[in-house]
Design a protein around this motif. Structure first.
Motif, PDB file in Angstrom:
ATOM      1  N   THR A 203       0.719  -1.127  -0.033  1.00 17.70           N
ATOM      2  CA  THR A 203      -0.101   0.014  -0.113  1.00 17.70           C
ATOM      3  C   THR A 203       0.741   1.081   0.017  1.00 17.70           C
ATOM      4  OG1 THR A 203      -0.091   0.290   2.505  1.00 17.70           O
ATOM      5  CG2 THR A 203      -1.818  -1.370   1.453  1.00 17.70           C
ATOM      6  N   THR A 204       0.035   2.480  -0.248  1.00 17.42           N
ATOM      7  CA  THR A 204       0.829   3.776  -0.202  1.00 17.42           C
ATOM      8  C   THR A 204       1.348   3.957   1.329  1.00 17.42           C
ATOM      9  OG1 THR A 204      -1.251   4.716  -0.037  1.00 17.42           O
ATOM     10  CG2 THR A 204      -0.340   4.675  -2.255  1.00 17.42           C
ATOM     11  N   ASN A 205       0.725   3.373   2.243  1.00 16.26           N
ATOM     12  CA  ASN A 205       1.257   3.574   3.483  1.00 16.26           C
ATOM     13  C   ASN A 205       2.496   3.033   3.769  1.00 16.26           C
ATOM     14  OD1 ASN A 205      -0.786   5.392   4.494  1.00 16.26           O
ATOM     15  ND2 ASN A 205      -1.517   4.161   6.076  1.00 16.26           N
ATOM     16  N   ASP A 206       2.510   1.903   2.934  1.00 20.63           N
ATOM     17  CA  ASP A 206       3.746   1.116   3.304  1.00 20.63           C
ATOM     18  C   ASP A 206       4.936   1.813   2.647  1.00 20.63           C
ATOM     19  OD1 ASP A 206       2.394  -1.241   4.608  1.00 20.63           O
ATOM     20  OD2 ASP A 206       2.139  -2.275   2.520  1.00 20.63           O
ATOM     21  N   TYR A 207       4.760   2.189   1.432  1.00 20.04           N
ATOM     22  CA  TYR A 207       5.717   2.945   0.895  1.00 20.04           C
ATOM     23  C   TYR A 207       6.261   4.218   1.616  1.00 20.04           C
ATOM     24  CZ  TYR A 207       8.550   4.338  -3.022  1.00 20.04           C
ATOM     25  OH  TYR A 207       9.377   4.414  -3.867  1.00 20.04           O
ATOM     26  N   ARG A 208       5.129   4.776   2.265  1.00 21.49           N
ATOM     27  CA  ARG A 208       5.526   6.188   2.941  1.00 21.49           C
ATOM     28  C   ARG A 208       6.545   5.674   4.039  1.00 21.49           C
ATOM     29  NH1 ARG A 208       4.332   9.814   6.917  1.00 21.49           N
ATOM     30  NH2 ARG A 208       4.049  11.965   6.104  1.00 21.49           N
ATOM     31  N   LYS A 209       6.362   4.489   4.731  1.00 25.57           N
ATOM     32  CA  LYS A 209       7.067   4.153   5.804  1.00 25.57           C
ATOM     33  C   LYS A 209       8.445   3.982   5.285  1.00 25.57           C
ATOM     34  CE  LYS A 209       3.398   2.016   8.335  1.00 25.57           C
ATOM     35  NZ  LYS A 209       2.632   0.497   8.730  1.00 25.57           N
ATOM     36  N   ALA A 210       8.530   3.266   4.284  1.00 22.59           N
ATOM     37  CA  ALA A 210       9.988   3.022   3.552  1.00 22.59           C
ATOM     38  C   ALA A 210      10.609   4.541   3.465  1.00 22.59           C
ATOM     39  CB  ALA A 210       9.863   2.444   2.262  1.00 22.59           C
ATOM     40  N   ILE A 211       9.852   5.583   2.726  1.00 25.37           N
ATOM     41  CA  ILE A 211      10.474   7.025   2.762  1.00 25.37           C
ATOM     42  C   ILE A 211      10.970   7.584   4.148  1.00 25.37           C
ATOM     43  CG2 ILE A 211      10.209   9.318   2.087  1.00 25.37           C
ATOM     44  CD1 ILE A 211       8.098   8.034  -0.040  1.00 25.37           C
ATOM     45  N   VAL A 212      10.295   7.286   5.094  1.00 27.55           N
ATOM     46  CA  VAL A 212      10.622   7.683   6.522  1.00 27.55           C
ATOM     47  C   VAL A 212      11.839   7.097   6.824  1.00 27.55           C
ATOM     48  CG1 VAL A 212       9.938   7.822   8.964  1.00 27.55           C
ATOM     49  CG2 VAL A 212       8.234   8.356   7.119  1.00 27.55           C
ATOM     50  N   GLU A 213      11.858   5.693   6.675  1.00 27.13           N
ATOM     51  CA  GLU A 213      13.244   5.034   6.835  1.00 27.13           C
ATOM     52  C   GLU A 213      14.216   5.289   6.182  1.00 27.13           C
ATOM     53  OE1 GLU A 213      13.001   0.808   6.847  1.00 27.13           O
ATOM     54  OE2 GLU A 213      11.036   0.547   8.134  1.00 27.13           O
ATOM     55  N   ARG A 214      13.985   6.027   4.982  1.00 25.12           N
ATOM     56  CA  ARG A 214      14.984   6.306   4.052  1.00 25.12           C
ATOM     57  C   ARG A 214      15.587   7.652   4.546  1.00 25.12           C
ATOM     58  NH1 ARG A 214      19.212   7.645   2.304  1.00 25.12           N
ATOM     59  NH2 ARG A 214      19.821   7.989   0.411  1.00 25.12           N
ATOM     60  N   VAL A 215      14.714   8.456   5.161  1.00 22.56           N
ATOM     61  CA  VAL A 215      15.182   9.775   5.800  1.00 22.56           C
ATOM     62  C   VAL A 215      15.671   9.399   7.146  1.00 22.56           C
ATOM     63  CG1 VAL A 215      14.292  11.802   6.999  1.00 22.56           C
ATOM     64  CG2 VAL A 215      13.165  10.851   4.770  1.00 22.56           C
ATOM     65  N   PHE A 216      15.582   8.530   7.854  1.00 20.61           N
ATOM     66  CA  PHE A 216      16.204   8.080   9.258  1.00 20.61           C
ATOM     67  C   PHE A 216      17.500   7.597   8.789  1.00 20.61           C
ATOM     68  CE2 PHE A 216      17.946   4.672  11.892  1.00 20.61           C
ATOM     69  CZ  PHE A 216      17.783   5.311  13.233  1.00 20.61           C
ATOM     70  N   THR A 217      17.692   6.812   7.891  1.00 22.48           N
ATOM     71  CA  THR A 217      19.204   6.235   7.310  1.00 22.48           C
ATOM     72  C   THR A 217      20.040   7.208   7.132  1.00 22.48           C
ATOM     73  OG1 THR A 217      17.964   4.089   6.634  1.00 22.48           O
ATOM     74  CG2 THR A 217      20.231   4.768   5.751  1.00 22.48           C
ATOM     75  N   GLN A 218      19.558   8.276   6.184  1.00 17.04           N
ATOM     76  CA  GLN A 218      20.184   9.281   5.597  1.00 17.04           C
ATOM     77  C   GLN A 218      20.805  10.012   6.932  1.00 17.04           C
ATOM     78  OE1 GLN A 218      20.655  10.068   2.413  1.00 17.04           O
ATOM     79  NE2 GLN A 218      21.984  11.856   2.999  1.00 17.04           N
ATOM     80  N   MET A 219      19.768  10.574   7.810  1.00 13.64           N
ATOM     81  CA  MET A 219      20.534  11.399   9.117  1.00 13.64           C
ATOM     82  C   MET A 219      21.481  10.549   9.988  1.00 13.64           C
ATOM     83  SD  MET A 219      17.118  13.655  10.214  1.00 13.64           S
ATOM     84  CE  MET A 219      16.000  12.453  10.354  1.00 13.64           C
ATOM     85  N   MET A 220      21.080   9.376  10.192  1.00 21.04           N
ATOM     86  CA  MET A 220      21.988   8.359  11.073  1.00 21.04           C
ATOM     87  C   MET A 220      23.331   8.318  10.273  1.00 21.04           C
ATOM     88  SD  MET A 220      22.643   6.920  13.781  1.00 21.04           S
ATOM     89  CE  MET A 220      21.186   6.515  14.404  1.00 21.04           C
ATOM     90  N   ASN A 221      23.528   8.257   9.004  1.00 18.92           N
ATOM     91  CA  ASN A 221      24.742   7.901   8.368  1.00 18.92           C
ATOM     92  C   ASN A 221      25.784   9.181   8.219  1.00 18.92           C
ATOM     93  OD1 ASN A 221      24.789   4.860   8.148  1.00 18.92           O
ATOM     94  ND2 ASN A 221      23.064   5.260   6.571  1.00 18.92           N
ATOM     95  N   SER A 222      24.818  10.380   8.175  1.00 22.04           N
ATOM     96  CA  SER A 222      25.460  11.563   8.186  1.00 22.04           C
ATOM     97  C   SER A 222      26.189  11.644   9.503  1.00 22.04           C
ATOM     98  CB  SER A 222      24.468  12.900   7.939  1.00 22.04           C
ATOM     99  OG  SER A 222      24.056  12.698   6.694  1.00 22.04           O
ATOM    100  N   ARG A 223      25.538  11.351  10.684  1.00 16.81           N
ATOM    101  CA  ARG A 223      26.124  11.733  11.822  1.00 16.81           C
ATOM    102  C   ARG A 223      27.267  10.805  11.985  1.00 16.81           C
ATOM    103  NH1 ARG A 223      22.012  12.450  17.137  1.00 16.81           N
ATOM    104  NH2 ARG A 223      20.986  14.108  16.198  1.00 16.81           N
ATOM    105  N   LEU A 224      27.305   9.354  11.413  1.00 20.71           N
ATOM    106  CA  LEU A 224      28.353   8.527  11.442  1.00 20.71           C
ATOM    107  C   LEU A 224      29.667   9.115  10.704  1.00 20.71           C
ATOM    108  CD1 LEU A 224      26.526   4.951  11.597  1.00 20.71           C
ATOM    109  CD2 LEU A 224      27.541   6.027  13.574  1.00 20.71           C
ATOM    110  N   ASN A 225      29.413   9.651   9.522  1.00 24.14           N
ATOM    111  CA  ASN A 225      30.264  10.487   8.721  1.00 24.14           C
ATOM    112  C   ASN A 225      30.822  11.407   9.213  1.00 24.14           C
ATOM    113  OD1 ASN A 225      31.571   9.671   6.052  1.00 24.14           O
ATOM    114  ND2 ASN A 225      30.709  11.757   5.611  1.00 24.14           N
TER     115      ASN A 225
END
Length: 955
Positions: A314-336
């Motif tokens: 569903t589109t909600n499933d896809y939106r959750k994946a976008i939220v996870e992508r945002v989380f990953t981007q921020m977490m890896n920026s901190r690690l970098n």
């Protein structure tokens, strides 16, 4: 979108490495409505550009018309079966079956398949290929689409793979040797450690017992019926998909699939295709594994989800994946950020919520490459960063940057949606079939992502980590070297660290503000004083008032890509030997200190949402740049170039930080027998060069004279007057000219037109032999090299390359198919006008292959005999025509790529040779004769050779 990690035979050390690129491709705002409408749980649509169907026998197919590249179709046969389905007496036979499909079918007898495909320009390995994983087997076949006979043969091949494998006793026994060589190739420290820690991360699951390569005992001794039984059980229509994407109409492709696959019968009582999981566990599982030949120290932290993963529907499933992508981007920026600070806790680290070895189990995973003594420190930092986010959350400024990055990457993909190569599209359909990943198409994904990103709040991103982190289903794996004086981490230390981080206080993250622009004060522009266009090849050369030259070619190969390079003669050849030895291991780190007063971490913030990258280099005979940008961010690329000339930071702490990461990565590099052999063989060949510096040990890195290295960098980039700059892509010519005047024309001329100094040293040539003993596995490598000085000749260069391609065909036939003694073997010839190591002109021809120690002499002699056959008899017409066809197909495809033209334009100037057009290249290839190949072999390969051999240590 592929959030799963595919594990194949070569799982090696990076079994749990983290995919950091995030989700791939998303309904227009009109289709989806507002954020409130998303709650309707709309189904994710299927891309209207792909036709998905199913035959009566259960076989699924995916078809798409795609015109890039022209006259080519990418075919895939996807089998929803892999090593996880093997019985105890079949370990390794899913992969063995993959091999057998290239080794004799109903319509293509042994070796006929590869032989036929080579005649139409399809190369074995590079084009024709396959892979076997735990849960799937995928066959890869690109085929010309402009010839009905070739197209028909292509579909006949994948049909034969599906149900017409011959599996003769002779064929099976003949392939055992090849697969055993592949098994041998995978042996080593990574494999030994994997065998020990896989039962931990694949806790109590069948995955820990079903590595696709199997076991030596079964590969040597399995009964013929064992592999036939696997083929019969699992190669059947309801477990297969055919993917066809390319430059042909959908109706034709669909009819081909129906004609070739519609009549395949389903077995009467098919076995159930089970799915396998890994059970939950309460305790934290820990594996600490070391090996004397391990070349890296790695930390893995895994929090497996408590529930099995469900398909994204569903589109909600896809939106959750976008939220996870945002989380990953921020977490890896901190690690970098942490890796770019003084005394970095790791060489590299990353985290994401992503797939695991098990198809239906995701996990929050972190990965770090560390120094040999830094594993506990790296684990502590990762745990602390997880806790910091859990306790305080991310900052609004971080969220804004992450959204900019994701938007920019999506915009680039969307703009190039009609320029994607077929080979880049087929993977989406494979994943849809195997793992039900959605295929709404890039238009839908882009539009949906763009509508949802602005609505994603800090609160919902911060909430994710509460589900990601938990004490149960947790695993920690540490792998690294074993050597005297190196204390191994203990399980007790890890458990104590987990508890310590959990109970200790931690401060919030501080996100320091930085300026918005790379350059604060605009430079005074120079002028374009001359412009000349080559209408036939479509490029223009500009001369600037400071002497710099800019060559550009506007193309429509990609909508959102501009590639860049530059060079100037000189390089480190102009350094004294004494200076060179003080700086050689530091030149690459000079530019890793930041630009214009901005640190690397500052720059990453300034660059958020911008796609432009430039990297300077200084090699033996030249210095220059490589880079890329989108058309929108081309000015940013020019600004970076300007700053690399004028304002690289003088920051020894940042320099030493980069050196520390290098030390951490290379500390145990030579523990790997192949790496050790390469270094010893290089020392044997080049060690008498006064400029030879050998391997960059920690002591050598520490001894780098930073002030001198910085001075030498500034010296090499003191001015742009003798630089040549190249741009290829979707260029706005007026903007490029304006940027060139402003950012390159403003650079100092430096009052010099330099060239490189030719080194008097020459590497050894003629008859020499070096045997290196390293490693405990029964593995050897053979390198055979002919080299020498010669005047550069364009036609001879082509002939020497062609000789390597023809010899590769013969070596595969002899050493792999006939002798069963190698998994891979190849030959390569090249001629250079400016040797990278010393500036002189010469040639090099080499043969290389891995094999068993007991076969070194026999296979080396066999390889040399193939060379002698070409010298005495010349190649066959058939083999010559194979490489002609392959080269013409390669040129047809590559000449529509920006990278091809960037390399061609620069190489023509760099080597001072004419730039060849397509007509003359085609004519040259067609004129290539057997006599040419035989003559070049006699001239350059009929003399003594340098032989390098790796043998295992004597027990």
């Amino acid at each position: 979108m592929n959030r799963k990690i595919i594990f194949n035979t070569f799982i090696g050390a990076f079994l749990c490495s983290i995919p950091l690129s995030g989700i791939a491709q998303s309904a227009t705002a009109k289709e989806l409505g507002t954020t409130t409408d998303v709650k309707k749980e709309d189904k994710i649509p299927v891309d209207p550009n792909v036709k998905v169907g199913k035959l009566d026998n259960g076989l699924t197919y995916y078809i798409r018309n795609n015109g890039k590249p022209e006259d080519k179709v990418e075919l895939r046969l996807v089998v929803n079966a892999g090593s996880i389905l093997e019985n105890e007496n079949q370990l390794g036979l899913a992969h063995f079956m993959e091999h057998m499909n290239f080794n004799g079918t109903k319509n293509f007898k042994k070796n006929d398949l590869v032989d036929y495909l080579q005649t139409i320009g399809v190369k074995f390995g590079a084009d024709l290929n396959a892979y076997t994983s735990f849960d799937q087997t995928v066959y890869i076949l690109p085929i010309p689409s402009d010839d009905p006979e070739k197209l028909e043969k292509g579909f006949q091949i994948i049909e034969d793979w599906a149900h017409n494998a011959e599996l003769t006793e002779e064929g099976i026994d003949g392939e055992r040797g090849v697969v055993l060589e592949e098994y041998r190739l995978g042996k080593g420290a990574n494999e030994r450690m994997l065998q020990k820690y896989l039962p931990i991360i694949a806790y109590n699951s069948k995955y820990s017992e079903r590595l696709p390569i199997g076991t030596k005992e079964i590969l040597e001794n399995f009964k013929y019926e064992d592999v036939r039984s696997y083929y019969k059980d699992w190669y059947r229509p309801d477990l297969m998909a055919v993917v066809a994407v390319g430059d042909l109409d959908v109706a034709t492709l669909e009819q081909k699939i129906k004609d070739h696959f519609g009549s395949i019968k389903m077995p009467e009582n098919p076995k159930k295709r089970e799915s396998f999981d890994t059970p939950n566990h309460q305790e934290t599982l820990i594996a600490i594994v070391s090996d004397k030949e391990a070349s890296n120290s790695i930390v893995r932290l895994m929090y497996k989800d408590k529930e099995i993963s469900k398909p994204m529907e569903t589109t909600n499933d896809y939106r959750k994946a976008i939220v996870e992508r945002v989380f990953t981007q921020m977490m890896n920026s901190r690690l970098n950020e942490l890796r770019n600070k003084p005394n970095p806790p790791f060489v590299f680290a990353g985290s994401s919520h992503s797939g695991t070895f098990a198809r239906n189990r995701d996990a929050y995973q972190s990965f770090a490459l560390t120094s040999e003594t830094g594993q506990l420190k790296a684990l502590k930092v990762i745990l602390q960063e997880n806790k910091r986010v859990q306790q305080y959350g991310f900052k609004a400024s971080e969220l804004e940057r992450a959204k900019k990055e994701i938007s920019a990457n999506w915009e680039k993909q969307y703009k190039d949606k009609d320029k994607r190569e077929s080979a880049r599209i087929v993977g989406e359909y494979i994943n849809n079939y195997l793992e039900q990943e959605p295929i709404p198409g890039i238009e839908w994904e882009y539009q949906y992502t763009m509508t949802q990103l602005p609505t994603i709040s800090l609160e919902e991103v911060n909430a994710l980590i509460k589900d990601f982190l938990h004490d149960d289903n947790r695993a920690v794996v540490m792998t690294g070297p074993e050597k005297e004086g190196l204390k191994q981490v203990t399980k007790e230390e890890i458990l104590a660290l987990l508890k310590d981080v959990e109970t200790s206080a931690i401060e919030d993250y501080k996100d320091e503000e930085v300026r918005e622009n790379l350059i604060e004060n605009a430079p005074k522009p120079g002028k374009i004083i001359a412009s000349k266009t080559n209408d036939k090849l479509g490029y223009t050369v500009l001369e600037l008032s400071n002497g710099a030259k800019i060559t550009y070619k506007k193309t429509d190969f990609k909508n959102d890509e501009i590639l860049f390079s530059a060079y100037s003669y000189g390089g480190s050849s102009l350094f004294s030997i004494e200076d060179y030895k003080q700086v050689s291991f530091g030149l690459g780190s000079i530019a890793q200190t930041g630009l214009g007063g901005l640190s690397l971490n500052d720059m990453s913030k300034v660059m958020a949402g911008k796609i432009a990258n430039v990297r300077p280099y200084i090699n033996n005979v030249s210095e220059g740049f490589n880079g890329f940008a989108t058309p929108k961010d081309l000015e940013v690329l020019f600004q970076q170039v300007h700053l690399y000339f004028t304002d690289v930071n003088k920051d020894e702490k940042a320099f030493r930080s980069d050196q520390e990461k290098t030390k951490g990565f290379l500390a145990n590099y030579l523990s790997n027998p192949q790496n050790y052999f390469r270094e010893e063989f290089n020392k044997f060949q080049f060690g008498k060069n006064p400029r030879y510096t050998g391997f960059p040990t920690p002591e050598k890195l520490d001894a780098v004279n930073y002030d001198l290295a910085y001075e030498k960098y500034r010296e090499r980039f003191a001015g742009a007057g003798d630089f040549n700059f190249y741009f290829v892509g979707n260029i706005d010519e007026e903007k490029l000219k304006a940027f060139a005047e402003k950012y390159i024309g403003s650079l100092p001329e430096a009052g010099r037109k330099e060239t490189y100094k030719t080194n008097d040293f020459r590497p050894i040539s003629g008859a020499h032999e070096k045997t290196v003993y390293k490693g405990k596995d029964p593995k050897s490598s053979v390198n055979i090299i002919w080299r020498g000085e010669t005047a550069f000749d364009k036609n001879e260069a082509l002939q020497l390359e062609a000789l390597g391609e023809i010899l590769s065909i013969k070596l595969i036939e002899k050493l792999r198919e006939e002798e069963g003694g190698v998994y891979g073997v190849g030959a390569r010839g090249n001629m250079y006008k400016i040797a990278p190591s010393g500036g002189y002109s010469g040639y090099r021809f080499a043969i290389s292959f891995p094999c068993g120690p007991e076969n070194v002499k026999k296979l080396t002699d066999a390889a040399i005999n193939e060379v002698k056959t070409i010298i005495s008899e010349g190649p066959t017409d058939k083999d010559l025509n194979k490489i002609k066809e392959s080269r013409l197909l390669d040129y047809k495809e590559k000449s529509k790529q920006n990278s091809f033209w960037l390399g061609s334009l620069q190489n023509a100037d760099y080597n001072r040779i004419p730039l060849e057009d397509g007509e003359s290249y085609t004519e040259t290839i067609k004129k290539l004769s057997k006599e040419d190949i035989q003559k070049i072999a006699k001239k350059y390969v009929d003399t003594g050779y340098v032989l390098g051999i790796l043998m295992p240590e004597k027990q």
